[in-house]
Design a protein around this motif. Structure first.
Motif, PDB file in Angstrom:
ATOM      1  N   ALA A   3       0.806  -1.212   0.000  1.00 52.76           N
ATOM      2  CA  ALA A   3       0.000   0.000   0.000  1.00 52.76           C
ATOM      3  C   ALA A   3       0.843   1.268   0.000  1.00 52.76           C
ATOM      4  O   ALA A   3       0.434   2.276  -0.560  1.00 52.76           O
ATOM      5  CB  ALA A   3      -0.933   0.006   1.214  1.00 52.76           C
ATOM      6  N   PHE A   4       2.029   1.245   0.598  1.00 51.34           N
ATOM      7  CA  PHE A   4       2.781   2.490   0.779  1.00 51.34           C
ATOM      8  C   PHE A   4       4.211   2.466   0.265  1.00 51.34           C
ATOM      9  O   PHE A   4       4.794   3.519   0.073  1.00 51.34           O
ATOM     10  CB  PHE A   4       2.810   2.869   2.262  1.00 51.34           C
ATOM     11  CG  PHE A   4       1.472   3.269   2.776  1.00 51.34           C
ATOM     12  CD1 PHE A   4       0.974   4.541   2.567  1.00 51.34           C
ATOM     13  CD2 PHE A   4       0.677   2.369   3.459  1.00 51.34           C
ATOM     14  CE1 PHE A   4      -0.272   4.911   3.015  1.00 51.34           C
ATOM     15  CE2 PHE A   4      -0.568   2.721   3.925  1.00 51.34           C
ATOM     16  CZ  PHE A   4      -1.041   3.994   3.700  1.00 51.34           C
ATOM     17  N   TRP A  46      -4.982  -1.948  -3.488  1.00 51.44           N
ATOM     18  CA  TRP A  46      -5.480  -0.745  -2.814  1.00 51.44           C
ATOM     19  C   TRP A  46      -4.695   0.486  -3.265  1.00 51.44           C
ATOM     20  O   TRP A  46      -5.278   1.538  -3.541  1.00 51.44           O
ATOM     21  CB  TRP A  46      -5.394  -0.915  -1.299  1.00 51.44           C
ATOM     22  CG  TRP A  46      -5.861   0.274  -0.531  1.00 51.44           C
ATOM     23  CD1 TRP A  46      -7.135   0.570  -0.159  1.00 51.44           C
ATOM     24  CD2 TRP A  46      -5.045   1.348  -0.018  1.00 51.44           C
ATOM     25  NE1 TRP A  46      -7.166   1.744   0.542  1.00 51.44           N
ATOM     26  CE2 TRP A  46      -5.902   2.242   0.642  1.00 51.44           C
ATOM     27  CE3 TRP A  46      -3.691   1.622  -0.054  1.00 51.44           C
ATOM     28  CZ2 TRP A  46      -5.437   3.398   1.259  1.00 51.44           C
ATOM     29  CZ3 TRP A  46      -3.226   2.776   0.553  1.00 51.44           C
ATOM     30  CH2 TRP A  46      -4.097   3.647   1.202  1.00 51.44           C
ATOM     31  N   ALA A  47      -3.378   0.352  -3.340  1.00 49.54           N
ATOM     32  CA  ALA A  47      -2.538   1.481  -3.759  1.00 49.54           C
ATOM     33  C   ALA A  47      -2.895   1.931  -5.169  1.00 49.54           C
ATOM     34  O   ALA A  47      -2.932   3.132  -5.445  1.00 49.54           O
ATOM     35  CB  ALA A  47      -1.065   1.104  -3.674  1.00 49.54           C
ATOM     36  N   SER A  48      -3.172   0.985  -6.057  1.00 47.90           N
ATOM     37  CA  SER A  48      -3.531   1.374  -7.416  1.00 47.90           C
ATOM     38  C   SER A  48      -4.924   2.018  -7.467  1.00 47.90           C
ATOM     39  O   SER A  48      -5.161   2.887  -8.296  1.00 47.90           O
ATOM     40  CB  SER A  48      -3.459   0.173  -8.355  1.00 47.90           C
ATOM     41  OG  SER A  48      -4.466  -0.757  -8.046  1.00 47.90           O
ATOM     42  N   HIS A  51      -4.477   5.681  -6.001  1.00 48.32           N
ATOM     43  CA  HIS A  51      -3.257   6.342  -6.481  1.00 48.32           C
ATOM     44  C   HIS A  51      -3.442   7.828  -6.764  1.00 48.32           C
ATOM     45  O   HIS A  51      -2.619   8.639  -6.396  1.00 48.32           O
ATOM     46  CB  HIS A  51      -2.733   5.637  -7.730  1.00 48.32           C
ATOM     47  CG  HIS A  51      -1.541   6.293  -8.337  1.00 48.32           C
ATOM     48  ND1 HIS A  51      -0.312   6.283  -7.728  1.00 48.32           N
ATOM     49  CD2 HIS A  51      -1.392   6.998  -9.486  1.00 48.32           C
ATOM     50  CE1 HIS A  51       0.549   6.948  -8.471  1.00 48.32           C
ATOM     51  NE2 HIS A  51      -0.083   7.392  -9.546  1.00 48.32           N
ATOM     52  N   ARG A  56      -5.944  10.715   1.563  1.00 45.13           N
ATOM     53  CA  ARG A  56      -6.551   9.422   1.884  1.00 45.13           C
ATOM     54  C   ARG A  56      -7.019   9.498   3.325  1.00 45.13           C
ATOM     55  O   ARG A  56      -6.226   9.715   4.222  1.00 45.13           O
ATOM     56  CB  ARG A  56      -5.531   8.303   1.715  1.00 45.13           C
ATOM     57  CG  ARG A  56      -4.976   8.219   0.312  1.00 45.13           C
ATOM     58  CD  ARG A  56      -3.846   7.234   0.262  1.00 45.13           C
ATOM     59  NE  ARG A  56      -3.198   7.240  -1.033  1.00 45.13           N
ATOM     60  CZ  ARG A  56      -2.039   6.683  -1.277  1.00 45.13           C
ATOM     61  NH1 ARG A  56      -1.382   6.066  -0.312  1.00 45.13           N
ATOM     62  NH2 ARG A  56      -1.512   6.715  -2.468  1.00 45.13           N
ATOM     63  N   GLU A 110       0.406   7.646   5.922  1.00 41.00           N
ATOM     64  CA  GLU A 110      -0.238   8.669   5.103  1.00 41.00           C
ATOM     65  C   GLU A 110       0.203  10.065   5.531  1.00 41.00           C
ATOM     66  O   GLU A 110       0.432  10.939   4.698  1.00 41.00           O
ATOM     67  CB  GLU A 110      -1.765   8.545   5.189  1.00 41.00           C
ATOM     68  CG  GLU A 110      -2.509   9.534   4.344  1.00 41.00           C
ATOM     69  CD  GLU A 110      -2.256   9.396   2.867  1.00 41.00           C
ATOM     70  OE1 GLU A 110      -2.528  10.371   2.136  1.00 41.00           O
ATOM     71  OE2 GLU A 110      -1.777   8.342   2.406  1.00 41.00           O
ATOM     72  N   ARG A 113       3.549  10.582   4.092  1.00 43.24           N
ATOM     73  CA  ARG A 113       3.440  10.772   2.649  1.00 43.24           C
ATOM     74  C   ARG A 113       3.013  12.196   2.329  1.00 43.24           C
ATOM     75  O   ARG A 113       3.553  12.841   1.431  1.00 43.24           O
ATOM     76  CB  ARG A 113       2.430   9.778   2.065  1.00 43.24           C
ATOM     77  CG  ARG A 113       2.348   9.792   0.548  1.00 43.24           C
ATOM     78  CD  ARG A 113       1.256   8.848   0.057  1.00 43.24           C
ATOM     79  NE  ARG A 113      -0.059   9.413   0.222  1.00 43.24           N
ATOM     80  CZ  ARG A 113      -0.672  10.168  -0.703  1.00 43.24           C
ATOM     81  NH1 ARG A 113      -0.073  10.438  -1.829  1.00 43.24           N
ATOM     82  NH2 ARG A 113      -1.886  10.643  -0.483  1.00 43.24           N
TER      83      ARG A 113
END
Length: 178
Positions: A3-4, A46-48, A51, A56, A110, A113
């Protein structure tokens, strides 16, 4: 990881976790390895899916936890007695922990990020021309001086900088007609 951390981080984590689970061995080894692969795939999926989102929120993190919890289906390949024990005893607490811990850790990642993107945005705003995207003359000069002054062993040398400034009083030959 999926996911990250991107596909490189995911690959490293899956290899390490799979090797550790293989080393442990036992009746649930193949189920554990399958579980690792399923959770990794769900994280990457999930990441795609998220994206393009700038922010989030908690609902996204809970969705990540739910998707990652699909790894519990790997218990289906266990022998009948172990499968009964797993789904009767361990699966519900694992699901509950997933739904609490994954959103918390996801929110921490998150936040980092977002800080990284904000730092990049601010750095770009200060160091780039808005029209061309090139570095400003000041930023270019600073970066050039830093890179020129660094030696191979990351120590620094002294540097004499001579600045040539344009002089408007000088006559230029390009203005003379022949």
């Amino acid at each position: 990881a999926g996911a990250f951390l991107g596909w490189r981080g995911l690959l490293i984590c899956v290899v390490i976790a799979t090797a550790a689970r293989f080393q442990i061995g036992g009746l649930g080894m193949w189920s554990g390895i399958l579980s690792i692969c399923i959770a990794a795939a769900m994280g990457a999926l999930w990441a795609s899916l998220v994206h393009g989102l700038l922010r989030r929120n908690w609902l996204h993190m809970v969705a990540l936890a739910a998707m990652a919890s699909v790894h519990l289906t790997a218990g289906l390949i266990l022998p009948a007695e172990a499968k009964t024990w797993f789904y009767g005893t361990a699966a519900v607490p694992i699901l509950a922990l997933n739904l609490v811990i994954i959103p918390l850790i996801g929110a921490l990642f998150e936040g980092e990020r977002r800080k990284l993107f904000e730092e990049r945005r601010l750095r770009a705003a200060v160091n780039q021309e808005p029209d061309s995207g090139l570095m400003t003359p000041h930023a270019f000069q600073r970066e050039s001086l830093i890179r020129v002054s660094a030696l191979a062993d990351m120590s620094y040398r002294r540097l004499l900088v001579i600045r040539v400034r344009p002089c408007k009083s000088l006559f230029t030959w390009s203005n003379v007609s022949t």
